[in-house]
Design an enzyme around this catalytic site. Sequence first.
Site, PDB file in Angstrom:
ATOM      1  N   HIS A  36       0.860  -1.185   0.000  1.00  0.00           N
ATOM      2  CA  HIS A  36       0.000   0.000   0.000  1.00  0.00           C
ATOM      3  C   HIS A  36       0.897   1.236   0.000  1.00  0.00           C
ATOM      4  CE1 HIS A  36       1.093   0.148   4.199  1.00  0.00           C
ATOM      5  NE2 HIS A  36       0.537  -1.025   4.423  1.00  0.00           N
ATOM      6  N   HIS A  39       4.052   1.298   2.186  1.00  0.00           N
ATOM      7  CA  HIS A  39       5.229   0.595   1.650  1.00  0.00           C
ATOM      8  C   HIS A  39       5.882   1.420   0.528  1.00  0.00           C
ATOM      9  CE1 HIS A  39       2.742  -3.048   2.912  1.00  0.00           C
ATOM     10  NE2 HIS A  39       3.860  -3.208   3.596  1.00  0.00           N
ATOM     11  N   GLN A  63       6.492 -15.405  12.324  1.00  0.00           N
ATOM     12  CA  GLN A  63       6.114 -14.243  13.137  1.00  0.00           C
ATOM     13  C   GLN A  63       4.613 -14.175  13.410  1.00  0.00           C
ATOM     14  OE1 GLN A  63       7.616 -11.385  10.032  1.00  0.00           O
ATOM     15  NE2 GLN A  63       5.922 -10.126  10.746  1.00  0.00           N
ATOM     16  N   ASP A 152       4.956   0.482  12.687  1.00  0.00           N
ATOM     17  CA  ASP A 152       5.407  -0.646  13.511  1.00  0.00           C
ATOM     18  C   ASP A 152       6.653  -0.176  14.269  1.00  0.00           C
ATOM     19  OD1 ASP A 152       3.558  -2.848  12.656  1.00  0.00           O
ATOM     20  OD2 ASP A 152       4.367  -2.284  10.714  1.00  0.00           O
ATOM     21  N   SER A 188      -1.804  -3.472   5.692  1.00  0.00           N
ATOM     22  CA  SER A 188      -2.357  -4.526   4.825  1.00  0.00           C
ATOM     23  C   SER A 188      -3.610  -5.108   5.459  1.00  0.00           C
ATOM     24  CB  SER A 188      -1.322  -5.622   4.617  1.00  0.00           C
ATOM     25  OG  SER A 188      -0.112  -5.043   4.207  1.00  0.00           O
TER      26      SER A 188
HETATM   27  O1  PAF Z   1       6.562  -5.318   8.752  1.00  0.00           O
HETATM   28  C1  PAF Z   1       6.518  -6.351   8.060  1.00  0.00           C
HETATM   29  O2  PAF Z   1       5.894  -6.406   6.992  1.00  0.00           O
HETATM   30  C2  PAF Z   1       7.246  -7.594   8.546  1.00  0.00           C
HETATM   31  O3  PAF Z   1       7.195  -7.697   9.924  1.00  0.00           O
HETATM   32  C3  PAF Z   1       8.694  -7.697   8.039  1.00  0.00           C
HETATM   33  C4  PAF Z   1       9.558  -6.572   8.593  1.00  0.00           C
HETATM   34  C5  PAF Z   1       8.723  -7.669   6.526  1.00  0.00           C
HETATM   35  C6  PAF Z   1       9.321  -9.013   8.502  1.00  0.00           C
HETATM   36  O4  PAF Z   1       8.620 -10.111   8.013  1.00  0.00           O
END
Ligand code: PAF
Length: 281
Positions: A36, A39, A63, A152, A188
Amino acid sequence: MTAPIIRRLAELRGKHRDWTLAGESIGVVPTMGALHAGHLSLVEAAKEACDRVIVTIFVNPKQFNNPEDLANYPRTEHEDAVKLAPYGVDAIYVPDPDEIYPQGFATNVSVTGVSDQMEGACRPGHFDGVATVVAKLFLQTGAGKAFFGEKDYQQLLVVRRMARDLDIPIEVIGCPTVRETSGLAMSSRNLRLSEEGLEKASKLYPVLQRLSAELKAGAEFASLEPQAKAALLAAGFEEVEYLSLNCTENLSPRDRADGPARLFAAAWMEGIRLIDNVPVG
Ligand code: PAF
């Protein structure tokens, strides 16, 4: 023209060798796809700062502490490549899963301290997954600069600490959160909200801004927290997982904004977990 999609590490290393021999600097924007405008702002920052830019797309199972969240995570590789086309990135690295987690993979990168509260406390194992995959992506891309969104913010600090501690020669650059015109932080996960959910979710930012202004004026966090939580529930959030005032540098909790501080929130809307944060002062 869309950038080449690279799936194997050997090919990525070949590019890295050619670019490095030519004296070119390399930047990386790690993502999990479903790109989006947030990014794309990181891609722009990378293009400005580096000769070559790699965008990585890997939905990292390690994760996700919730299997349903992993299964529902949007996967939009073709659309992502189309969105990246106008930016002239040099490679889109979409590693085959065995390039990240080969058979027998047994290493875990765990960052203590900045990982412990908020997202780390609510999502056990999440930051180990992030730190592990990002360490691999830093080493695989060999980039000198990496770009992460401040949406984040805790992740940004975790990744920065990890790179410093492991002597990975990369500068971790934080870029401002990009918001919809409604104020909702781009994510997202917003793709999974209904029109109505999107509208209600946009109330999070003004509540944080108001709280931030009151804290800046000297108020104590504990005296304002119940009202702010009630305002979020009244706006239609199903649950407020946390609302927290923390030190900007090490994320230790604070009672007042009497030093550099940020206000953080995680709240649920239509079964989707949303996070946001704003600086105080
Ligand atoms: O922020 C994200 O999209 C994810 O946590 C990352 C940094 C790509 C790691 O998978």
